[in-house]
Design a protein around this motif. Structure first.
Motif, PDB file in Angstrom:
ATOM      1  N   LYS A   1       0.835  -1.211   0.000  1.00 36.77           N
ATOM      2  CA  LYS A   1       0.000   0.000   0.000  1.00 36.77           C
ATOM      3  C   LYS A   1       0.871   1.262   0.000  1.00 36.77           C
ATOM      4  O   LYS A   1       0.559   2.246  -0.679  1.00 36.77           O
ATOM      5  CB  LYS A   1      -0.917  -0.013   1.232  1.00 36.77           C
ATOM      6  CG  LYS A   1      -1.854   1.185   1.357  1.00 36.77           C
ATOM      7  CD  LYS A   1      -2.790   1.355   0.169  1.00 36.77           C
ATOM      8  CE  LYS A   1      -3.890   0.328   0.109  1.00 36.77           C
ATOM      9  NZ  LYS A   1      -4.821   0.571  -1.025  1.00 36.77           N
ATOM     10  N   MET A   2       1.956   1.204   0.742  1.00 36.27           N
ATOM     11  CA  MET A   2       2.864   2.348   0.821  1.00 36.27           C
ATOM     12  C   MET A   2       3.420   2.698  -0.566  1.00 36.27           C
ATOM     13  O   MET A   2       3.452   3.862  -0.963  1.00 36.27           O
ATOM     14  CB  MET A   2       4.002   2.016   1.792  1.00 36.27           C
ATOM     15  CG  MET A   2       4.745   3.206   2.328  1.00 36.27           C
ATOM     16  SD  MET A   2       6.017   2.702   3.533  1.00 36.27           S
ATOM     17  CE  MET A   2       5.151   2.933   5.065  1.00 36.27           C
ATOM     18  N   GLN A   3       3.840   1.677  -1.303  1.00 41.48           N
ATOM     19  CA  GLN A   3       4.406   1.906  -2.636  1.00 41.48           C
ATOM     20  C   GLN A   3       3.353   2.421  -3.609  1.00 41.48           C
ATOM     21  O   GLN A   3       3.652   3.243  -4.478  1.00 41.48           O
ATOM     22  CB  GLN A   3       5.032   0.609  -3.178  1.00 41.48           C
ATOM     23  CG  GLN A   3       6.032   0.846  -4.300  1.00 41.48           C
ATOM     24  CD  GLN A   3       7.363   1.436  -3.840  1.00 41.48           C
ATOM     25  OE1 GLN A   3       8.184   0.733  -3.287  1.00 41.48           O
ATOM     26  NE2 GLN A   3       7.578   2.728  -4.071  1.00 41.48           N
ATOM     27  N   GLN A   4       2.110   1.975  -3.442  1.00 46.10           N
ATOM     28  CA  GLN A   4       1.014   2.502  -4.279  1.00 46.10           C
ATOM     29  C   GLN A   4       0.817   3.994  -4.034  1.00 46.10           C
ATOM     30  O   GLN A   4       0.533   4.753  -4.963  1.00 46.10           O
ATOM     31  CB  GLN A   4      -0.299   1.757  -3.969  1.00 46.10           C
ATOM     32  CG  GLN A   4      -0.375   0.368  -4.557  1.00 46.10           C
ATOM     33  CD  GLN A   4      -1.689  -0.327  -4.226  1.00 46.10           C
ATOM     34  OE1 GLN A   4      -2.372   0.011  -3.261  1.00 46.10           O
ATOM     35  NE2 GLN A   4      -2.057  -1.311  -5.033  1.00 46.10           N
TER      36      GLN A   4
ATOM     37  N   VAL B   1       3.156   6.114  -2.893  1.00 47.14           N
ATOM     38  CA  VAL B   1       4.350   6.878  -3.318  1.00 47.14           C
ATOM     39  C   VAL B   1       5.147   6.030  -4.316  1.00 47.14           C
ATOM     40  O   VAL B   1       6.223   5.513  -4.008  1.00 47.14           O
ATOM     41  CB  VAL B   1       5.229   7.291  -2.105  1.00 47.14           C
ATOM     42  CG1 VAL B   1       4.618   8.461  -1.352  1.00 47.14           C
ATOM     43  CG2 VAL B   1       5.449   6.127  -1.138  1.00 47.14           C
ATOM     44  N   PRO B   2       4.630   5.885  -5.555  1.00 43.07           N
ATOM     45  CA  PRO B   2       5.250   4.967  -6.525  1.00 43.07           C
ATOM     46  C   PRO B   2       6.694   5.288  -6.885  1.00 43.07           C
ATOM     47  O   PRO B   2       7.459   4.398  -7.253  1.00 43.07           O
ATOM     48  CB  PRO B   2       4.340   5.062  -7.751  1.00 43.07           C
ATOM     49  CG  PRO B   2       3.492   6.269  -7.548  1.00 43.07           C
ATOM     50  CD  PRO B   2       3.399   6.492  -6.084  1.00 43.07           C
ATOM     51  N   GLN B   3       7.091   6.550  -6.756  1.00 43.62           N
ATOM     52  CA  GLN B   3       8.460   6.939  -7.134  1.00 43.62           C
ATOM     53  C   GLN B   3       9.454   6.828  -5.972  1.00 43.62           C
ATOM     54  O   GLN B   3      10.655   6.989  -6.162  1.00 43.62           O
ATOM     55  CB  GLN B   3       8.475   8.390  -7.659  1.00 43.62           C
ATOM     56  CG  GLN B   3       7.493   8.678  -8.786  1.00 43.62           C
ATOM     57  CD  GLN B   3       7.638   7.718  -9.964  1.00 43.62           C
ATOM     58  OE1 GLN B   3       8.744   7.405 -10.373  1.00 43.62           O
ATOM     59  NE2 GLN B   3       6.512   7.245 -10.484  1.00 43.62           N
ATOM     60  N   THR B   4       8.952   6.569  -4.766  1.00 52.95           N
ATOM     61  CA  THR B   4       9.811   6.556  -3.578  1.00 52.95           C
ATOM     62  C   THR B   4      10.439   5.182  -3.381  1.00 52.95           C
ATOM     63  O   THR B   4       9.761   4.165  -3.504  1.00 52.95           O
ATOM     64  CB  THR B   4       8.985   6.944  -2.330  1.00 52.95           C
ATOM     65  OG1 THR B   4       8.407   8.222  -2.542  1.00 52.95           O
ATOM     66  CG2 THR B   4       9.849   6.988  -1.082  1.00 52.95           C
ATOM     67  N   GLU B   5      11.737   5.165  -3.051  1.00 50.79           N
ATOM     68  CA  GLU B   5      12.423   3.893  -2.809  1.00 50.79           C
ATOM     69  C   GLU B   5      12.180   3.445  -1.368  1.00 50.79           C
ATOM     70  O   GLU B   5      12.469   4.173  -0.416  1.00 50.79           O
ATOM     71  CB  GLU B   5      13.924   4.048  -3.065  1.00 50.79           C
ATOM     72  CG  GLU B   5      14.639   2.710  -3.118  1.00 50.79           C
ATOM     73  CD  GLU B   5      16.101   2.842  -3.526  1.00 50.79           C
ATOM     74  OE1 GLU B   5      16.934   2.159  -2.912  1.00 50.79           O
ATOM     75  OE2 GLU B   5      16.398   3.648  -4.443  1.00 50.79           O
ATOM     76  N   LEU B   6      11.634   2.237  -1.218  1.00 46.93           N
ATOM     77  CA  LEU B   6      11.308   1.675   0.092  1.00 46.93           C
ATOM     78  C   LEU B   6      12.016   0.337   0.267  1.00 46.93           C
ATOM     79  O   LEU B   6      11.960  -0.513  -0.623  1.00 46.93           O
ATOM     80  CB  LEU B   6       9.792   1.460   0.221  1.00 46.93           C
ATOM     81  CG  LEU B   6       8.877   2.657  -0.058  1.00 46.93           C
ATOM     82  CD1 LEU B   6       7.425   2.204  -0.123  1.00 46.93           C
ATOM     83  CD2 LEU B   6       9.050   3.727   1.012  1.00 46.93           C
TER      84      LEU B   6
END
Length: 308
Positions: free
Chosen positions: A238-241, A243-248
């Motif tokens: 959900k986090m990546q959805q 902030v799709p451009q953010t590296e996690l």
């Protein structure tokens, strides 16, 4: 028709709602009507108009939904979806603990059984724990259970002296500080964010400490940053959805498991097939004895009122 389409159709036919926790697998999150943390899920369960609540999470979460909705059908895909933290606080032992310390307000973290909630004055989640504790007058002593790590974090933030029950979550205690330091050396420009159920030495490394929803809101606020995320790895979907451009990057666990991160085995026993089957058969159903339900409802309602 695939399993996802079958679930969506069945949901419409039966006037059902699917509530899923952030720690569920990605496919379950994607078919859910609402994905959230314990507080958000409790709020959604309290206000739903559906006839059937399918709770894609663990047992105590489905119990909370049933406590709030005694006339509705509440189903859990797999009854084996338990919780190490809830298991660390047996009702008989906790009842004896309370009797040993009279005149204390009993605040319990929502990650506990209906029986423990029934012994409580007020329930909290990691989203509202600080607010709930601070709502109690300073001269009134507090018992906090079952999570000692969250309790220690609250004590540090509020300056309150809490009497802690010795419970913890195996997932949040699985993070390896040595591996985390090594990972941070490799990615020094990544900020560490952590859930307050983690141990203190992990929290000391974090730029931000908060609930699952709090962590998601934090990365949304700083999408230009890069993050190492110290909570159950299911949140990354959900986090990546958001902030799709953010590296996690998930924080590393002691065990060399397949994802090299920390996963909750209880959360992951639920599958799409089990989700479909439980909706189709309206089983396994969650039941809470009426006497326990009525007692447990009061501290949950107090929490929801304070969380408005």
């Amino acid at each position: 028709m695939g399993l996802k389409e079958k679930i969506i159709q069945l949901k419409k036919d039966k006037n059902a709602v699917i509530l899923a926790h952030y720690y569920q697998t990605a496919d379950i999150q994607d078919v859910a009507d609402y994905v959230g943390d314990s507080l958000g899920l409790s709020q959604k369960a309290a206000e739903t108009e559906a006839d059937i609540i399918v709770f894609a999470g663990v047992h105590f979460m489905a119990e909370t939904a049933k406590i709030l909705n005694p006339t509705k059908t509440v189903v859990l895909p797999d009854l084996k979806a338990g919780c190490s933290l809830a298991d660390s606080c047996p009702p008989e032992a906790f009842s004896a603990f309370i009797k040993k310390h009279p005149n204390h307000v009993v605040i319990t973290y929502v990650n506990c059984s209906a029986e423990i909630k029934a012994l409580s004055d007020i329930v909290c989640t990691s989203s509202n724990a600080l607010k709930i504790v601070e709502s109690v007058p300073k001269d009134v002593p507090i018992i906090f259970a079952p999570d000692k790590n969250l309790g220690k974090y609250i004590m540090k933030k509020t300056g309150r002296d809490l009497l802690l029950w010795d419970g913890s979550c195996i997932v949040h205690e699985a993070f390896s500080i040595d591996k985390l330091i090594e990972l941070h050396k490799k990615y020094p420009d990544h900020k560490i964010i952590a859930h307050p159920e983690s141990e203190e030495h992990i929290l000391n490394t974090a730029t931000y400490i908060g609930s699952t929803s709090g962590m998601i809101n934090y990365v949304k606020k700083y999408p230009q940053e890069k993050f190492i995320v110290a909570t159950e790895a299911g949140i990354l979907h959900k986090m990546q959805q958001e902030v799709p451009q953010t590296e996690l990057i998930p924080a590393p666990a002691h065990e060399d498991n397949t994802c090299a991160c920390s996963e909750c085995g209880f959360m992951k026993v639920n599958t799409m097939q089990k989700l479909y089957d439980c909706l189709l058969n309206e089983s396994p159903q969650i039941e809470v004895a009426e006497e326990i339900r009525k007692k447990a409802l009061l501290p949950i309602e107090r929490m929801l009122e304070l969380s408005k």
